[in-house]
Design a protein around this motif. Sequence first.
Motif, PDB file in Angstrom:
ATOM      1  N   SER A  75      39.242  38.203  29.970  1.00  0.00           N
ATOM      2  CA  SER A  75      37.914  38.018  30.573  1.00  0.00           C
ATOM      3  C   SER A  75      37.988  37.441  31.985  1.00  0.00           C
ATOM      4  O   SER A  75      37.087  37.659  32.796  1.00  0.00           O
ATOM      5  CB  SER A  75      37.060  37.104  29.688  1.00  0.00           C
ATOM      6  OG  SER A  75      37.696  35.853  29.503  1.00  0.00           O
ATOM      7  N   HIS A  76      39.050  36.708  32.292  1.00  0.00           N
ATOM      8  CA  HIS A  76      39.170  36.087  33.617  1.00  0.00           C
ATOM      9  C   HIS A  76      39.991  36.944  34.583  1.00  0.00           C
ATOM     10  O   HIS A  76      40.104  36.606  35.760  1.00  0.00           O
ATOM     11  CB  HIS A  76      39.797  34.696  33.502  1.00  0.00           C
ATOM     12  CG  HIS A  76      38.979  33.739  32.686  1.00  0.00           C
ATOM     13  ND1 HIS A  76      37.730  33.323  33.075  1.00  0.00           N
ATOM     14  CD2 HIS A  76      39.222  33.159  31.495  1.00  0.00           C
ATOM     15  CE1 HIS A  76      37.232  32.494  32.163  1.00  0.00           C
ATOM     16  NE2 HIS A  76      38.111  32.392  31.189  1.00  0.00           N
ATOM     17  N   THR A  77      40.544  38.042  34.085  1.00  0.00           N
ATOM     18  CA  THR A  77      41.318  38.950  34.941  1.00  0.00           C
ATOM     19  C   THR A  77      40.375  39.923  35.629  1.00  0.00           C
ATOM     20  O   THR A  77      39.461  40.455  35.015  1.00  0.00           O
ATOM     21  CB  THR A  77      42.347  39.729  34.103  1.00  0.00           C
ATOM     22  OG1 THR A  77      43.292  38.806  33.540  1.00  0.00           O
ATOM     23  CG2 THR A  77      43.097  40.740  34.967  1.00  0.00           C
ATOM     24  N   GLN A  78      40.616  40.161  36.906  1.00  0.00           N
ATOM     25  CA  GLN A  78      39.802  41.100  37.667  1.00  0.00           C
ATOM     26  C   GLN A  78      40.536  42.432  37.773  1.00  0.00           C
ATOM     27  O   GLN A  78      41.705  42.470  38.176  1.00  0.00           O
ATOM     28  CB  GLN A  78      39.509  40.549  39.065  1.00  0.00           C
ATOM     29  CG  GLN A  78      38.835  39.192  39.069  1.00  0.00           C
ATOM     30  CD  GLN A  78      37.547  39.182  38.259  1.00  0.00           C
ATOM     31  OE1 GLN A  78      36.719  40.081  38.368  1.00  0.00           O
ATOM     32  NE2 GLN A  78      37.381  38.154  37.438  1.00  0.00           N
ATOM     33  N   PHE A  79      39.852  43.514  37.407  1.00  0.00           N
ATOM     34  CA  PHE A  79      40.443  44.841  37.453  1.00  0.00           C
ATOM     35  C   PHE A  79      39.949  45.581  38.701  1.00  0.00           C
ATOM     36  O   PHE A  79      38.750  45.791  38.862  1.00  0.00           O
ATOM     37  CB  PHE A  79      40.094  45.629  36.194  1.00  0.00           C
ATOM     38  CG  PHE A  79      40.780  45.111  34.961  1.00  0.00           C
ATOM     39  CD1 PHE A  79      42.026  45.594  34.590  1.00  0.00           C
ATOM     40  CD2 PHE A  79      40.188  44.119  34.191  1.00  0.00           C
ATOM     41  CE1 PHE A  79      42.666  45.115  33.462  1.00  0.00           C
ATOM     42  CE2 PHE A  79      40.824  43.627  33.053  1.00  0.00           C
ATOM     43  CZ  PHE A  79      42.069  44.124  32.692  1.00  0.00           C
ATOM     44  N   LEU A  80      40.890  45.953  39.542  1.00  0.00           N
ATOM     45  CA  LEU A  80      40.597  46.673  40.782  1.00  0.00           C
ATOM     46  C   LEU A  80      41.111  48.102  40.633  1.00  0.00           C
ATOM     47  O   LEU A  80      42.323  48.328  40.583  1.00  0.00           O
ATOM     48  CB  LEU A  80      41.272  45.977  41.966  1.00  0.00           C
ATOM     49  CG  LEU A  80      41.146  46.621  43.350  1.00  0.00           C
ATOM     50  CD1 LEU A  80      39.684  46.829  43.734  1.00  0.00           C
ATOM     51  CD2 LEU A  80      41.855  45.762  44.394  1.00  0.00           C
ATOM     52  N   MET A  81      40.184  49.055  40.509  1.00  0.00           N
ATOM     53  CA  MET A  81      40.580  50.452  40.372  1.00  0.00           C
ATOM     54  C   MET A  81      41.114  50.948  41.715  1.00  0.00           C
ATOM     55  O   MET A  81      40.508  50.708  42.767  1.00  0.00           O
ATOM     56  CB  MET A  81      39.401  51.321  39.934  1.00  0.00           C
ATOM     57  CG  MET A  81      38.637  50.802  38.716  1.00  0.00           C
ATOM     58  SD  MET A  81      39.647  50.409  37.279  1.00  0.00           S
ATOM     59  CE  MET A  81      40.101  52.061  36.714  1.00  0.00           C
ATOM     60  N   LEU A  82      42.242  51.625  41.673  1.00  0.00           N
ATOM     61  CA  LEU A  82      42.852  52.198  42.878  1.00  0.00           C
ATOM     62  C   LEU A  82      43.166  53.649  42.548  1.00  0.00           C
ATOM     63  O   LEU A  82      44.140  53.945  41.857  1.00  0.00           O
ATOM     64  CB  LEU A  82      44.117  51.426  43.249  1.00  0.00           C
ATOM     65  CG  LEU A  82      44.775  51.772  44.590  1.00  0.00           C
ATOM     66  CD1 LEU A  82      43.813  51.548  45.746  1.00  0.00           C
ATOM     67  CD2 LEU A  82      46.042  50.952  44.790  1.00  0.00           C
ATOM     68  N   THR A  83      42.331  54.571  43.020  1.00  0.00           N
ATOM     69  CA  THR A  83      42.347  55.932  42.515  1.00  0.00           C
ATOM     70  C   THR A  83      41.989  56.946  43.586  1.00  0.00           C
ATOM     71  O   THR A  83      41.551  56.576  44.680  1.00  0.00           O
ATOM     72  CB  THR A  83      41.347  56.048  41.332  1.00  0.00           C
ATOM     73  OG1 THR A  83      41.295  57.385  40.852  1.00  0.00           O
ATOM     74  CG2 THR A  83      39.960  55.630  41.779  1.00  0.00           C
ATOM     75  N   VAL A  84      42.163  58.218  43.251  1.00  0.00           N
ATOM     76  CA  VAL A  84      41.759  59.295  44.159  1.00  0.00           C
ATOM     77  C   VAL A  84      40.352  59.778  43.839  1.00  0.00           C
ATOM     78  O   VAL A  84      39.771  60.553  44.603  1.00  0.00           O
ATOM     79  CB  VAL A  84      42.726  60.502  44.064  1.00  0.00           C
ATOM     80  CG1 VAL A  84      44.127  60.092  44.502  1.00  0.00           C
ATOM     81  CG2 VAL A  84      42.753  61.091  42.651  1.00  0.00           C
ATOM     82  N   TYR A  85      39.787  59.329  42.708  1.00  0.00           N
ATOM     83  CA  TYR A  85      38.480  59.815  42.280  1.00  0.00           C
ATOM     84  C   TYR A  85      37.352  59.097  43.015  1.00  0.00           C
ATOM     85  O   TYR A  85      37.229  57.873  42.940  1.00  0.00           O
ATOM     86  CB  TYR A  85      38.301  59.615  40.773  1.00  0.00           C
ATOM     87  CG  TYR A  85      39.228  60.470  39.937  1.00  0.00           C
ATOM     88  CD1 TYR A  85      39.142  61.859  39.977  1.00  0.00           C
ATOM     89  CD2 TYR A  85      40.187  59.888  39.118  1.00  0.00           C
ATOM     90  CE1 TYR A  85      39.986  62.643  39.212  1.00  0.00           C
ATOM     91  CE2 TYR A  85      41.036  60.669  38.354  1.00  0.00           C
ATOM     92  CZ  TYR A  85      40.936  62.044  38.398  1.00  0.00           C
ATOM     93  OH  TYR A  85      41.772  62.821  37.649  1.00  0.00           O
ATOM     94  N   ALA A  86      36.509  59.885  43.692  1.00  0.00           N
ATOM     95  CA  ALA A  86      35.389  59.309  44.441  1.00  0.00           C
ATOM     96  C   ALA A  86      34.041  59.755  43.890  1.00  0.00           C
ATOM     97  O   ALA A  86      33.012  59.534  44.522  1.00  0.00           O
ATOM     98  CB  ALA A  86      35.490  59.687  45.913  1.00  0.00           C
ATOM     99  N   ASP A  87      34.031  60.389  42.712  1.00  0.00           N
ATOM    100  CA  ASP A  87      32.770  60.885  42.153  1.00  0.00           C
ATOM    101  C   ASP A  87      32.065  59.797  41.356  1.00  0.00           C
ATOM    102  O   ASP A  87      32.684  58.847  40.856  1.00  0.00           O
ATOM    103  CB  ASP A  87      33.029  62.093  41.254  1.00  0.00           C
ATOM    104  CG  ASP A  87      33.909  61.752  40.078  1.00  0.00           C
ATOM    105  OD1 ASP A  87      33.383  61.596  38.971  1.00  0.00           O
ATOM    106  OD2 ASP A  87      35.135  61.604  40.273  1.00  0.00           O
TER     107      ASP A  87
END
Length: 208
Positions: A75-87
């Motif tokens: 719950s205290h971890t921050q998830f940062l998506m790093l992807t090619v998807y921009a939709d």
Amino acid sequence: MSLRVCIVDDDEPTRQILSELIRESDQLELVNSYADTESAVENLPKDCPDVVLMDINIPQINGIECVRRLKPTLSHTQFLMLTVYADANHIFAALAAGATGYLLKGTRRPQLLASIRQIAQGGSPMSAAIARKVVQSFAKTENERPDFEELSPRERSVLDLLSKGYLYKEIADNLNIKLVTVDTYVRRVYDKLQVNSRSQAIAKYLKR
């Protein structure tokens, strides 16, 4: 004190580049790097990272589903998506799953490093194109908000799973119904919410 960072990406060159970037920063500590989400689901709770850089297009369990499974435990971890998807589909599914940032691959190194620090401090970093789509989706007036009371309990369940990034087959398996039945429910949801796509339905659902 350094921020503890983990990487989840099945592309080896990308993992190497990100690992080197983190190691070169005196404010970040690379705790672990995973090539598959199965290992990430099993081991990230032991790593206790401050930030996880998560790709989406990963075989077996995709990155969005990985976040959805891990967020209740981390719950205290921050998830940062790093992807090619921009939709919009992927953007809103990732945010609904528990991600708090969304960057496109190709983000310049200084911006990526700044975003890792920003997300750990309570921010929600997004690439400019992503932020623009989010703003546009939430720029509806209050009188345009749909009446979710019109949805049946099963239609709400289908919409909820859609917002979490589930595929039609996964929804069918989860609700123990046929694939064609899922399609019927989705079309009814679209009709009642007056939308034409999954992304529009999810945007209205998240705005409710």
